[in-house]
Design a protein around this motif. Structure first.
Motif, PDB file in Angstrom:
ATOM      1  N   MET A 134       0.825  -1.199   0.000  1.00 44.85           N
ATOM      2  CA  MET A 134       0.000   0.000   0.000  1.00 44.85           C
ATOM      3  C   MET A 134       0.866   1.258   0.000  1.00 44.85           C
ATOM      4  O   MET A 134       1.815   1.371   0.761  1.00 44.85           O
ATOM      5  CB  MET A 134      -0.937   0.003   1.211  1.00 44.85           C
ATOM      6  CG  MET A 134      -1.995   1.095   1.165  1.00 44.85           C
ATOM      7  SD  MET A 134      -3.172   1.005   2.531  1.00 44.85           S
ATOM      8  CE  MET A 134      -4.060  -0.501   2.132  1.00 44.85           C
ATOM      9  N   HIS A 135       0.530   2.186  -0.872  1.00 44.51           N
ATOM     10  CA  HIS A 135       1.193   3.475  -1.086  1.00 44.51           C
ATOM     11  C   HIS A 135       2.499   3.357  -1.856  1.00 44.51           C
ATOM     12  O   HIS A 135       3.252   4.323  -1.961  1.00 44.51           O
ATOM     13  CB  HIS A 135       1.418   4.230   0.234  1.00 44.51           C
ATOM     14  CG  HIS A 135       0.152   4.773   0.807  1.00 44.51           C
ATOM     15  ND1 HIS A 135       0.140   5.767   1.770  1.00 44.51           N
ATOM     16  CD2 HIS A 135      -1.156   4.491   0.554  1.00 44.51           C
ATOM     17  CE1 HIS A 135      -1.110   6.060   2.091  1.00 44.51           C
ATOM     18  NE2 HIS A 135      -1.914   5.286   1.366  1.00 44.51           N
ATOM     19  N   SER A 136       2.782   2.181  -2.401  1.00 39.96           N
ATOM     20  CA  SER A 136       3.881   2.040  -3.345  1.00 39.96           C
ATOM     21  C   SER A 136       3.421   2.513  -4.716  1.00 39.96           C
ATOM     22  O   SER A 136       2.209   2.610  -4.989  1.00 39.96           O
ATOM     23  CB  SER A 136       4.322   0.575  -3.433  1.00 39.96           C
ATOM     24  OG  SER A 136       5.229   0.376  -4.497  1.00 39.96           O
ATOM     25  N   ILE A 137       4.366   2.788  -5.623  1.00 39.59           N
ATOM     26  CA  ILE A 137       3.995   3.119  -6.996  1.00 39.59           C
ATOM     27  C   ILE A 137       3.430   1.894  -7.708  1.00 39.59           C
ATOM     28  O   ILE A 137       2.754   2.005  -8.724  1.00 39.59           O
ATOM     29  CB  ILE A 137       5.207   3.689  -7.765  1.00 39.59           C
ATOM     30  CG1 ILE A 137       4.735   4.444  -9.014  1.00 39.59           C
ATOM     31  CG2 ILE A 137       6.204   2.594  -8.116  1.00 39.59           C
ATOM     32  CD1 ILE A 137       5.842   5.195  -9.732  1.00 39.59           C
ATOM     33  N   ARG A 138       3.682   0.709  -7.148  1.00 43.32           N
ATOM     34  CA  ARG A 138       3.173  -0.538  -7.729  1.00 43.32           C
ATOM     35  C   ARG A 138       2.598  -1.377  -6.601  1.00 43.32           C
ATOM     36  O   ARG A 138       3.337  -1.953  -5.797  1.00 43.32           O
ATOM     37  CB  ARG A 138       4.305  -1.298  -8.430  1.00 43.32           C
ATOM     38  CG  ARG A 138       3.853  -2.444  -9.327  1.00 43.32           C
ATOM     39  CD  ARG A 138       3.338  -1.936 -10.640  1.00 43.32           C
ATOM     40  NE  ARG A 138       2.871  -3.029 -11.517  1.00 43.32           N
ATOM     41  CZ  ARG A 138       2.356  -2.833 -12.719  1.00 43.32           C
ATOM     42  NH1 ARG A 138       2.247  -1.606 -13.200  1.00 43.32           N
ATOM     43  NH2 ARG A 138       1.949  -3.846 -13.459  1.00 43.32           N
ATOM     44  N   GLU A 139       1.265  -1.443  -6.515  1.00 46.80           N
ATOM     45  CA  GLU A 139       0.607  -2.158  -5.426  1.00 46.80           C
ATOM     46  C   GLU A 139       0.160  -3.545  -5.892  1.00 46.80           C
ATOM     47  O   GLU A 139       0.220  -3.854  -7.079  1.00 46.80           O
ATOM     48  CB  GLU A 139      -0.574  -1.323  -4.905  1.00 46.80           C
ATOM     49  CG  GLU A 139      -0.121   0.022  -4.335  1.00 46.80           C
ATOM     50  CD  GLU A 139      -1.263   0.932  -3.933  1.00 46.80           C
ATOM     51  OE1 GLU A 139      -1.148   1.614  -2.901  1.00 46.80           O
ATOM     52  OE2 GLU A 139      -2.274   0.967  -4.667  1.00 46.80           O
ATOM     53  N   PHE A 140      -0.326  -4.337  -4.947  1.00 49.55           N
ATOM     54  CA  PHE A 140      -0.539  -5.762  -5.220  1.00 49.55           C
ATOM     55  C   PHE A 140      -1.815  -6.218  -4.520  1.00 49.55           C
ATOM     56  O   PHE A 140      -1.974  -6.020  -3.306  1.00 49.55           O
ATOM     57  CB  PHE A 140       0.670  -6.539  -4.694  1.00 49.55           C
ATOM     58  CG  PHE A 140       0.816  -7.938  -5.216  1.00 49.55           C
ATOM     59  CD1 PHE A 140       0.966  -8.189  -6.575  1.00 49.55           C
ATOM     60  CD2 PHE A 140       0.822  -9.016  -4.341  1.00 49.55           C
ATOM     61  CE1 PHE A 140       1.130  -9.483  -7.053  1.00 49.55           C
ATOM     62  CE2 PHE A 140       0.982 -10.315  -4.808  1.00 49.55           C
ATOM     63  CZ  PHE A 140       1.136 -10.547  -6.166  1.00 49.55           C
ATOM     64  N   ALA A 141      -2.734  -6.817  -5.267  1.00 51.46           N
ATOM     65  CA  ALA A 141      -4.011  -7.250  -4.697  1.00 51.46           C
ATOM     66  C   ALA A 141      -4.443  -8.553  -5.354  1.00 51.46           C
ATOM     67  O   ALA A 141      -3.759  -9.089  -6.219  1.00 51.46           O
ATOM     68  CB  ALA A 141      -5.074  -6.173  -4.887  1.00 51.46           C
ATOM     69  N   ASP A 142      -5.609  -9.070  -4.934  1.00 50.94           N
ATOM     70  CA  ASP A 142      -6.125 -10.311  -5.511  1.00 50.94           C
ATOM     71  C   ASP A 142      -7.290 -10.020  -6.444  1.00 50.94           C
ATOM     72  O   ASP A 142      -7.987  -9.010  -6.305  1.00 50.94           O
ATOM     73  CB  ASP A 142      -6.569 -11.270  -4.399  1.00 50.94           C
ATOM     74  CG  ASP A 142      -7.784 -10.743  -3.652  1.00 50.94           C
ATOM     75  OD1 ASP A 142      -8.911 -11.102  -4.024  1.00 50.94           O
ATOM     76  OD2 ASP A 142      -7.618  -9.952  -2.690  1.00 50.94           O
ATOM     77  N   THR A 143      -7.515 -10.907  -7.387  1.00 52.92           N
ATOM     78  CA  THR A 143      -8.575 -10.711  -8.374  1.00 52.92           C
ATOM     79  C   THR A 143      -9.970 -10.889  -7.778  1.00 52.92           C
ATOM     80  O   THR A 143     -10.927 -10.272  -8.243  1.00 52.92           O
ATOM     81  CB  THR A 143      -8.407 -11.688  -9.544  1.00 52.92           C
ATOM     82  OG1 THR A 143      -8.281 -13.023  -9.021  1.00 52.92           O
ATOM     83  CG2 THR A 143      -7.175 -11.354 -10.369  1.00 52.92           C
ATOM     84  N   SER A 144     -10.092 -11.714  -6.748  1.00 52.24           N
ATOM     85  CA  SER A 144     -11.419 -12.022  -6.186  1.00 52.24           C
ATOM     86  C   SER A 144     -12.100 -10.803  -5.596  1.00 52.24           C
ATOM     87  O   SER A 144     -13.333 -10.706  -5.568  1.00 52.24           O
ATOM     88  CB  SER A 144     -11.298 -13.108  -5.111  1.00 52.24           C
ATOM     89  OG  SER A 144     -10.766 -14.293  -5.628  1.00 52.24           O
ATOM     90  N   SER A 145     -11.302  -9.850  -5.106  1.00 54.06           N
ATOM     91  CA  SER A 145     -11.852  -8.724  -4.362  1.00 54.06           C
ATOM     92  C   SER A 145     -12.830  -7.890  -5.164  1.00 54.06           C
ATOM     93  O   SER A 145     -13.804  -7.352  -4.613  1.00 54.06           O
ATOM     94  CB  SER A 145     -10.714  -7.824  -3.861  1.00 54.06           C
ATOM     95  OG  SER A 145      -9.968  -8.454  -2.863  1.00 54.06           O
ATOM     96  N   ILE A 146     -12.578  -7.726  -6.454  1.00 55.39           N
ATOM     97  CA  ILE A 146     -13.422  -6.835  -7.260  1.00 55.39           C
ATOM     98  C   ILE A 146     -14.856  -7.351  -7.299  1.00 55.39           C
ATOM     99  O   ILE A 146     -15.806  -6.607  -7.020  1.00 55.39           O
ATOM    100  CB  ILE A 146     -12.854  -6.689  -8.680  1.00 55.39           C
ATOM    101  CG1 ILE A 146     -11.379  -6.275  -8.647  1.00 55.39           C
ATOM    102  CG2 ILE A 146     -13.687  -5.688  -9.463  1.00 55.39           C
ATOM    103  CD1 ILE A 146     -11.103  -5.004  -7.890  1.00 55.39           C
ATOM    104  N   LEU A 147     -15.026  -8.616  -7.611  1.00 57.44           N
ATOM    105  CA  LEU A 147     -16.373  -9.193  -7.657  1.00 57.44           C
ATOM    106  C   LEU A 147     -16.981  -9.268  -6.267  1.00 57.44           C
ATOM    107  O   LEU A 147     -18.179  -8.992  -6.088  1.00 57.44           O
ATOM    108  CB  LEU A 147     -16.329 -10.573  -8.296  1.00 57.44           C
ATOM    109  CG  LEU A 147     -17.683 -11.277  -8.471  1.00 57.44           C
ATOM    110  CD1 LEU A 147     -18.611 -10.453  -9.349  1.00 57.44           C
ATOM    111  CD2 LEU A 147     -17.499 -12.679  -9.050  1.00 57.44           C
TER     112      LEU A 147
END
Length: 473
Positions: free
Chosen positions: A439-452
């Motif tokens: 979080m707050h990096s120029i390149r962040e990382f998350a999971d695909t499931s969260s959007i749905l």
């Protein structure tokens, strides 16, 4: 929903649509424009902030502020002034570098662009990136002025790291954000070839008669680039609000295509899913009998405290809600607040596998584990037992998994617009977010499931809140 695997087609489709949006939403202005276009396509009508509103049941509207914040709402068919509001809020801004009003800088045979740091970014991650610039430009138009969105798109600015051989402290990298975070625009050699030698050249004098002329404030190469994108002459630019961003596009990544890698996940995830949840809640006929107004609000300036006209701390939200309460009793607005609930949708910290000790042992949000409810007894988050219980009922009906997080007692804690709006409006509020890393990096990382998961949760919240609150005694 709870049983869907990360590889499910529905999850991939929702994630891909979000990534497509994210790559266009490079500034708060562009995010707001993208959201406006989606709303218009869905039949929403834009309302002028300064004009008269004639709000009708079963109708859909939106209003913007500063072109960087947007409030969209759908009026239930059974709505009457004094009824409640179901609200999901996010924010359009992210930590970044922004061009200074006077950006001309040069050093050691290089032309540079002066930038200000915005928010609490991990500034070391901005080094060695291919940066571009985008934002809002205000240009002359006869005796008036026009606002224009611009996006250069190609890499034009660079902040190279210092070679490790020259570092006296190789273990710690803490750049001076004033002197060491200056992007390179061009070399003197290139400027000479193009007839714009800046070496030992005096800056042109500022106009004594026209404060609208900002030509002397920026390198001519830089201002010329912006003018070309805006379709005007450099001398026609009156003012600008420009953001730097990484040109490497966001993408779905991983051997199973289960991750999202990209900039501005905090908080374009919250903004996008709030609006998308509102749109999806309208797919059936539930709005026809709804007694409430469904609202998605996306504010600017959350990363710097929200204290602006387009931020959550302003009176803008209250003014909108009061205008929607016109036509009822003299206390219609106050009556509506007691029948309402707000979800503050801002990203949450997933448990980091390399920094396990940083997370509370019983509250460790995981990727694909569901939307995260954020709790803090010191009111850094606005969640209460009542609002948490109401959201659990929504999640049960939507079959969306929930997680819960608190920070360790020996750890600092961030905050959101949730406590600000809960305090200012007296709204029952629950703070949630989708899990992410970096979080707050120029390149962040998350999971695909969260959007749905988030979109489905918010859609059900809009459809069912009135009945759920009525059933709580």
């Amino acid at each position: 929903m709870a049983a869907l695997k990360p590889s499910a087609p529905e999850i991939r489709k929702a994630a891909q649509e979000f990534v497509s949006y994210l790559n266009k939403a490079v500034t708060p202005f562009h995010a707001t424009q993208e959201l406006k276009e989606r709303l218009v396509q869905a039949g929403f009508q834009e309302l002028p902030e300064s004009g008269h509103w004639d709000i009708q049941p079963k109708s859909k509207y939106f209003v913007t502020k500063n072109r960087s914040a947007i409030l969209a709402f759908a009026v239930g068919g059974a709505y009457k002034p004094g009824n409640g509001f179901s609200i999901v809020v996010g924010h359009t801004d992210s930590p970044c570098l922004r061009v200074k009003p006077i950006s001309r800088q040069k050093s050691d045979k290089f032309l540079q662009v002066g930038v200000s740091i915005y928010g609490g970014g991990i500034w070391r991650t901005w080094f060695d990136r291919d940066l571009s610039v985008a934002g809002l430009v205000i240009v002359k138009n006869g005796d008036g002025m026009l606002h224009k969105l611009i996006n250069v798109k190609k890499p034009v600015l660079f902040i190279p790291n210092l070679a490790i051989h020259l570092e006296t402290d190789r273990a710690n990298f803490k750049p001076n954000t004033e002197t060491e975070l200056r992007p390179i625009l061009e070399s003197f050699a290139a400027a000479e070839i193009n007839g714009q030698n800046q070496n030992n050249k005096e800056e042109p004098p500022k106009s004594e008669y026209d404060p609208r002329n900002i030509v002397s404030n920026h390198h001519p190469q830089f201002l010329g680039l912006i003018a070309e994108e805006a379709g005007c002459k450099p001398e026609d630019i009156v003012d600008l609000d420009l953001y730097l961003y990484d040109t490497n596009p966001a993408a779905i990544v991983g051997i199973r295509d289960e991750f999202i890698s990209g900039a501005r996940l905090d908080n374009q995830v919250g903004t996008y899913t709030a609006i998308t949840g509102l749109l999806e809640s309208l797919a059936g006929d539930s709005l026809q009998s709804d007694e409430q107004i469904r609202m998605a609000a996306c504010f600017d300036n959350e990363e710097v405290g929200s204290s602006s006209a387009m931020g959550a701390s302003s009176s803008f939200t209250e003014y909108v809600l009061r205008r929607l309460s016109v036509g009822g009793t003299s206390t219609a607005f106050e009556e509506a607040i007691g029948k309402s609930m707000l979800i503050s949708a801002d990203q949450a910290h997933a448990a980091h596998p390399n920094y396990s000790v940083k997370h509370e042992e019983n509250h460790r949000p995981a990727f694909h584990g569901g939307v995260v409810v954020k709790v803090n007894v010191n009111q850094k988050y606005a969640t209460t037992s009542t609002t948490h219980a109401a959201l659990k009922q929504v999640a049960f009906e939507a079959q969306v998994p929930l997680q819960v997080m608190i920070v360790r007692n020996d750890s600092p804690c961030g905050s959101t617009v949730g406590p600000l709006l809960a305090t200012k409006l007296g709204l029952q509020t629950v703070d949630v977010g989708c899990p992410q890393l970096a979080m707050h990096s120029i390149r962040e990382f998350a999971d695909t499931s969260s959007i749905l998961q988030a979109t489905t949760l918010y859609s059900k919240f809009y459809q069912r809140l009135s009945a759920i609150l009525s059933g709580m005694q």
